[in-house]
Design an enzyme around this catalytic site. Structure first.
Site, mmCIF file in Angstrom:
data_model
loop_
_atom_site.group_PDB
_atom_site.id
_atom_site.type_symbol
_atom_site.label_atom_id
_atom_site.label_comp_id
_atom_site.label_asym_id
_atom_site.label_seq_id
_atom_site.Cartn_x
_atom_site.Cartn_y
_atom_site.Cartn_z
ATOM 1 N N ASP A 67 0.750 -1.320 -0.135
ATOM 2 C CA ASP A 67 0.103 -0.092 -0.028
ATOM 3 C C ASP A 67 0.864 1.321 0.186
ATOM 4 O O ASP A 67 1.544 1.491 1.121
ATOM 5 C CB ASP A 67 -0.764 0.052 1.225
ATOM 6 C CG ASP A 67 -1.847 0.907 1.118
ATOM 7 O OD1 ASP A 67 -2.060 1.510 0.065
ATOM 8 O OD2 ASP A 67 -2.470 1.130 2.236
ATOM 9 N N ASP B 190 -2.646 2.503 -6.271
ATOM 10 C CA ASP B 190 -1.421 2.599 -5.257
ATOM 11 C C ASP B 190 -1.509 1.337 -4.165
ATOM 12 O O ASP B 190 -1.107 1.363 -3.138
ATOM 13 C CB ASP B 190 -1.673 3.726 -4.342
ATOM 14 C CG ASP B 190 -3.136 3.912 -3.940
ATOM 15 O OD1 ASP B 190 -4.086 2.940 -4.201
ATOM 16 O OD2 ASP B 190 -3.447 4.947 -2.793
ATOM 17 N N GLU B 191 -2.192 0.180 -4.623
ATOM 18 C CA GLU B 191 -2.388 -1.016 -3.807
ATOM 19 C C GLU B 191 -2.457 -2.209 -4.510
ATOM 20 O O GLU B 191 -2.997 -2.220 -5.485
ATOM 21 C CB GLU B 191 -3.843 -0.679 -2.823
ATOM 22 C CG GLU B 191 -4.208 -1.695 -1.912
ATOM 23 C CD GLU B 191 -5.377 -1.485 -1.413
ATOM 24 O OE1 GLU B 191 -5.683 -1.897 -0.303
ATOM 25 O OE2 GLU B 191 -5.960 -0.372 -1.573
#
Length: 354
Positions: free
Chosen positions: A12, A107-108
């Site tokens: 993350d 983003d993860e």
């Protein structure tokens, strides 16, 4: 507990959009910063840095409210093309260590490194190497969680933020789960948590010690899921190249609502901003083909309505709300949700060839 032990990493990025802006403009680094829309255009915050979070600023918050909490907050517009390019680079780093990658947003992502030979097969060392590569190549920090099951890897990635990682080895899985507050379980929102607490359930051990049939009766699918998680059961695999077909948000009310005005206030101030951010993170360039509204009444009857519409547009949800309220028949409303359906990649490719 599941006997199949895998090596799952959840990566993350730390306040991703804001971190990119601070990287590219050093003057932003020492002040509260948010990426979002302008307050005069009723904009919302997409994300903010940790300095802004000290003032209570959060994602999906109206920009006007964020500025009241933090008058010195600098709000800059998002640069989605830049974020997408950075995300592509991050995924290329992941691919050095495993081909089993499940992106959740820009983003993860989940990574299954069970069979990876990198870093002597150590998931802990792989997570460290990935975070080091991201920093060396992009000057951005990432947090990581390592565990034998997916949900626990996600929980672990939040335990040492920012710029850290947390490892839960197989022999510690159940002891960690037992003391885990229920609000840490993905999928448990404020309303669900309140109902769980009212039933005397606060940590996973409370659920583990409960009767499964009673949990199912009281909480339905959530009860079944929590029972499994509390016993360390999560057999979901890391899904490679998952194509997202829709994006949605919903809100269950602690007190039922009735009027059009109440519904519209929830849509305008809460649901629509959350949907816009979720869509932006999922895939900002994917074409929309439908918008929809979901409504559940006090008698638990669920109804949905969706129409063809190719842009995310707040005004169009007003039309859908007027249509779906024709089905209300005086009943109170306990849940309201918004969604968009996305164009399948194959269909998009075919259309581009015509």
């Amino acid at each position: 507990m599941s006997t199949q032990m895998r090596k799952i990493i959840h990566i993350d990025m730390d306040c991703f959009y804001a971190a990119v802006e601070m990287r590219d403009n050093p003057n932003f680094r020492s002040r509260p910063l948010a990426v979002g829309g302008h307050e005069k255009q009723r904009g919302v915050i997409s994300t903010c840095n940790y300095e802004a979070r000290k003032f209570g600023v959060r994602s999906a918050m109206p920009t006007a409210q964020a500025l009241k909490l933090c008058p010195s907050l600098l709000v800059v517009p998002g640069r989605m093309q830049v974020y997408k390019e950075v995300s592509t680079h991050i995924r290329s780093i992941f691919s050095r260590y495993t081909h089993l990658i499940e992106p959740l947003s820009l983003d993860e992502a989940y990574l299954d490194v069970t069979d990876s030979t990198q870093c002597h097969g150590s998931a802990t060392l792989i997570a460290e190497a990935i975070r080091r590569d991201i920093w060396n190549e992009l000057q951005l920090t990432a947090s990581a969680g390592v565990a034998p099951i997916k949900f626990l890897a996600k929980v672990a990635s939040d335990m040492n933020k920012p710029n850290g990682q947390f490892v839960i080895p197989p022999e510690q899985v159940q002891s960690v789960i037992d003391t885990l507050p229920l609000q840490k379980i993905p999928g448990v929102g404020k309303v669900s948590l309140e109902k769980l607490n009212q039933a005397g359930l606060y940590v996973c051990q409370d659920v583990k010690n409960s009767d499964y049939r009673q949990l199912l009766k009281q909480f339905g699918r959530l009860g079944a899921s929590l029972w499994q998680r509390s016993h360390g059961i999560d057999e979901r695999e890391v899904i490679v190249e998952r194509e997202r077909k829709s994006v949605g948000v919903e809100r269950t009310f602690t007190q039922n609502i009735v009027t059009y005005e109440q519904c519209w206030q929830v849509i305008e101030e809460k649901l629509f901003p959350e949907l816009a951010i979720r869509l932006e993170k999922a895939n900002p360039e994917k074409a929309i083909i439908k918008q929809g509204i979901k409504m559940k009444f006090a008698d638990f009857q669920l109804t949905t309505i969706e129409h063809v519409h190719h842009e995310l547009e707040l005004a169009y949800f007003r039309e859908l709300l007027q249509d779906i309220l024709q089905r209300q028949k005086g009943r109170e409303i306990r849940l309201l949700g918004l969604s968009v359906m996305l164009k399948p990649e194959e269909q998009a490719r075919q259309l581009s060839l015509l």
